[in-house]
Design a protein around this motif. Sequence first.
Motif, PDB file in Angstrom:
ATOM      1  N   SER A   1      -2.638  -2.023   6.847  1.00  0.00           N
ATOM      2  CA  SER A   1      -3.933  -1.379   6.618  1.00  0.00           C
ATOM      3  C   SER A   1      -4.890  -1.667   7.766  1.00  0.00           C
ATOM      4  O   SER A   1      -5.651  -0.783   8.192  1.00  0.00           O
ATOM      5  CB  SER A   1      -4.530  -1.870   5.299  1.00  0.00           C
TER       6      SER A   1
ATOM      7  N   SER B   1      -8.185   0.890 -10.231  1.00  0.00           N
ATOM      8  CA  SER B   1      -7.846   2.309 -10.362  1.00  0.00           C
ATOM      9  C   SER B   1      -6.370   2.477 -10.710  1.00  0.00           C
ATOM     10  O   SER B   1      -5.597   3.058  -9.940  1.00  0.00           O
ATOM     11  CB  SER B   1      -8.177   3.055  -9.062  1.00  0.00           C
TER      12      SER B   1
ATOM     13  N   ALA C   1      -7.359   0.150  -5.463  1.00  0.00           N
ATOM     14  CA  ALA C   1      -7.538   0.744  -4.139  1.00  0.00           C
ATOM     15  C   ALA C   1      -8.326  -0.244  -3.290  1.00  0.00           C
ATOM     16  O   ALA C   1      -9.177  -0.986  -3.808  1.00  0.00           O
ATOM     17  CB  ALA C   1      -8.284   2.071  -4.235  1.00  0.00           C
ATOM     18  N   ASN C   2      -8.022  -0.275  -2.010  1.00  0.00           N
ATOM     19  CA  ASN C   2      -8.657  -1.233  -1.098  1.00  0.00           C
ATOM     20  C   ASN C   2      -9.313  -0.529   0.073  1.00  0.00           C
ATOM     21  O   ASN C   2      -8.946   0.585   0.431  1.00  0.00           O
ATOM     22  CB  ASN C   2      -7.617  -2.225  -0.558  1.00  0.00           C
TER      23      ASN C   2
ATOM     24  N   LEU D   1       0.447   2.131  -9.699  1.00  0.00           N
ATOM     25  CA  LEU D   1      -0.720   1.716  -8.916  1.00  0.00           C
ATOM     26  C   LEU D   1      -1.657   0.853  -9.757  1.00  0.00           C
ATOM     27  O   LEU D   1      -1.712   0.973 -10.977  1.00  0.00           O
ATOM     28  CB  LEU D   1      -1.482   2.944  -8.423  1.00  0.00           C
TER      29      LEU D   1
ATOM     30  N   ALA E   1       0.870  -1.169   0.000  1.00  0.00           N
ATOM     31  CA  ALA E   1       0.000   0.000   0.000  1.00  0.00           C
ATOM     32  C   ALA E   1       0.908   1.220   0.000  1.00  0.00           C
ATOM     33  O   ALA E   1       1.872   1.283   0.765  1.00  0.00           O
ATOM     34  CB  ALA E   1      -0.891   0.010   1.232  1.00  0.00           C
TER      35      ALA E   1
ATOM     36  N   ALA F   1      -9.049   6.893  -0.078  1.00  0.00           N
ATOM     37  CA  ALA F   1      -8.795   5.635  -0.784  1.00  0.00           C
ATOM     38  C   ALA F   1      -7.372   5.147  -0.516  1.00  0.00           C
ATOM     39  O   ALA F   1      -6.418   5.921  -0.554  1.00  0.00           O
ATOM     40  CB  ALA F   1      -9.010   5.824  -2.286  1.00  0.00           C
ATOM     41  N   ASP F   2      -7.237   3.843  -0.236  1.00  0.00           N
ATOM     42  CA  ASP F   2      -5.956   3.225   0.108  1.00  0.00           C
ATOM     43  C   ASP F   2      -5.404   2.534  -1.139  1.00  0.00           C
ATOM     44  O   ASP F   2      -5.805   1.420  -1.478  1.00  0.00           O
ATOM     45  CB  ASP F   2      -6.174   2.216   1.237  1.00  0.00           C
ATOM     46  N   TYR F   3      -4.485   3.197  -1.827  1.00  0.00           N
ATOM     47  CA  TYR F   3      -3.989   2.700  -3.113  1.00  0.00           C
ATOM     48  C   TYR F   3      -2.835   1.723  -2.935  1.00  0.00           C
ATOM     49  O   TYR F   3      -1.946   1.933  -2.113  1.00  0.00           O
ATOM     50  CB  TYR F   3      -3.551   3.862  -4.000  1.00  0.00           C
TER      51      TYR F   3
ATOM     52  N   LYS G   1      -2.881  11.020  -7.271  1.00  0.00           N
ATOM     53  CA  LYS G   1      -4.037  10.243  -6.839  1.00  0.00           C
ATOM     54  C   LYS G   1      -3.870   9.730  -5.412  1.00  0.00           C
ATOM     55  O   LYS G   1      -4.833   9.688  -4.624  1.00  0.00           O
ATOM     56  CB  LYS G   1      -4.245   9.061  -7.803  1.00  0.00           C
ATOM     57  N   ALA G   2      -2.638   9.350  -5.080  1.00  0.00           N
ATOM     58  CA  ALA G   2      -2.392   8.712  -3.784  1.00  0.00           C
ATOM     59  C   ALA G   2      -2.095   9.685  -2.651  1.00  0.00           C
ATOM     60  O   ALA G   2      -2.135   9.293  -1.485  1.00  0.00           O
ATOM     61  CB  ALA G   2      -1.228   7.734  -3.915  1.00  0.00           C
TER      62      ALA G   2
END
Length: 340
Positions: free
Chosen positions: A161, A297, A123-124, A120, A95, A252-254, A307-308
Amino acid sequence: MNYLVKAAAFAAVGSIAAPAIAQDYSWQPDRPINIIVPWSAGGSTDQVTRVVAPILEEALGTEVVVVNQPGASGSTGTAAALDAPRDGYTWTANAIANNATYAITGLVEDTSIEDYEIYLHVANVPVVSVNADSEYQSFDELLEAMRTGEVTVGTAGVNSSGGMALAAITEAVGGDLEGARMITYDGGNPAVIAAASGEVVATTQLAVEQTEMIRAGRLRPLTVLSDSPLEVEGIDPVPPITEFVPDFPVAADYFGVFIPKGAPDEVYETVDQVWQDHVMDSEELKAYANDRGAVFSPAYGQEALDKAMPVVIAEACARVTRGEAVIDPSEIGIDCPEEE
């Protein structure tokens, strides 16, 4: 497709056979590429890396070997990737918020997200679930037990996470979950199995690590750390945490693969093109995301970093708020918003 079973099978053999012909890219690797997954087999990072690895193999014409090297909340394998020769043959996967915050907590010194080229793919989202035989039927009931009793929560460690999700929940409800006792494992998959077996009461690991156990009736999902319900085939919609904690911050967790900088330019130019040609519209990754409750994504380069950054900033600054930081995020280029 059961991607957990697929991941376990790949773990046993390490990689799949390399294709015979590479496409015409500027970099033509002449030996296997290792992607170090700093978590155990079957977890979220391991699962998706074993989906993307064959895509990269076909394009590059060489083996892409997924190497599990867990330990110290993912920092052991990450440090090994950074210490490897910068020749383009050793990558890592994680992540992105983890790679960006290891230095802040002192787990990996003198590093930041600027040390990598970023690629990437999904996302989770974390899910709060309890053992299917648990007495807790709702997230509100579990929160009350965490305030007044003792609830063991399985995670892959404070920097995983699941660990960050538990910390975020604690912070969002005022920090009064003294009964929540985190039990750490070498990866998300062992933490989820511990909850499913009753070794711990709950887990806060990612949806992709839990969906098979939820479908099998061994876990009961109570909420998803999102502002919309989690909808996955074969599972009843999981209510968003904003139904219980309206002001809960959501970012969002990329996840992706990261190549340490310092290799020849043609390495990154080639992987950029491979990402554009083969990952940005990958049916295999779309199927994985749809089946496991992830969000397809993909991005690379500056777009990926942009994005991240919301989740990177959120996790870095949360380390300060929770007293986990040994250096200020500004030392690695992350500015935290001023508290009102």
